[in-house]
Enzyme design. Sequence first.
Site: not given
Length: 212
Positions: A81, A83-84, A97, A103, A121
């Site tokens: 996955d 990440a922000d 999102g 998640e 990020k």
Amino acid sequence: MTNEDGKRRAARAAMRFVEPGMIIGVGTGSTVAHFIDALGERRGDIEAAVSSSEQSTRLLRQRGIEVVDLNATGELALYVDGADECDPQRCLIKGGGAALTREKIIAAASRQFVCIIDPGKRVDVLGRFPLPVEVIPMARSHVARQLVLLGGQPVWRDGVTTDNGNWILDVHNLRITDPPALESAINQIVGVVTVGLFAARRADIVLTGEAD
């Protein structure tokens, strides 16, 4: 190198962790979309995927990858996955999102969590990106008041409903120096489904998509 190049490079690098016959946990977002593209090229190698969102489910099925329910799989070997934000201890902010709850569930059910991000990020301290909190709709105002007491400025993400039928509060003006403690504190607020801090279950490996 553009951000898109970094996302694509990180997504491709994650393929080294994909082994034949795996059922793979797949996250959500623009970087993960590149990973799904790469998975599609090897769809004959993998058994199936567990998806964290309706958006990712559509992309996986478009590429001929079977999507199965986590309840039918048991523990997963691998979850990939984005990440922000990501700090040096591999703690993450996720949920831009609005898929943070699913998640977090898949991450908790996976032996290895590989996070793929573009270099932008990476941060020294989490909190520049507003922290998403998924809430039961009737509890929105109550939760917001409690978040103010924790030092944040919550803003309702109006018009957004999660795949679980809930709402999102984005908490601004936080400097998160103790991610596990803040994750625990927010999760204890009545009406919170979960918070987009991944600290108790942080990433095991972070691929940043840099040239080297």
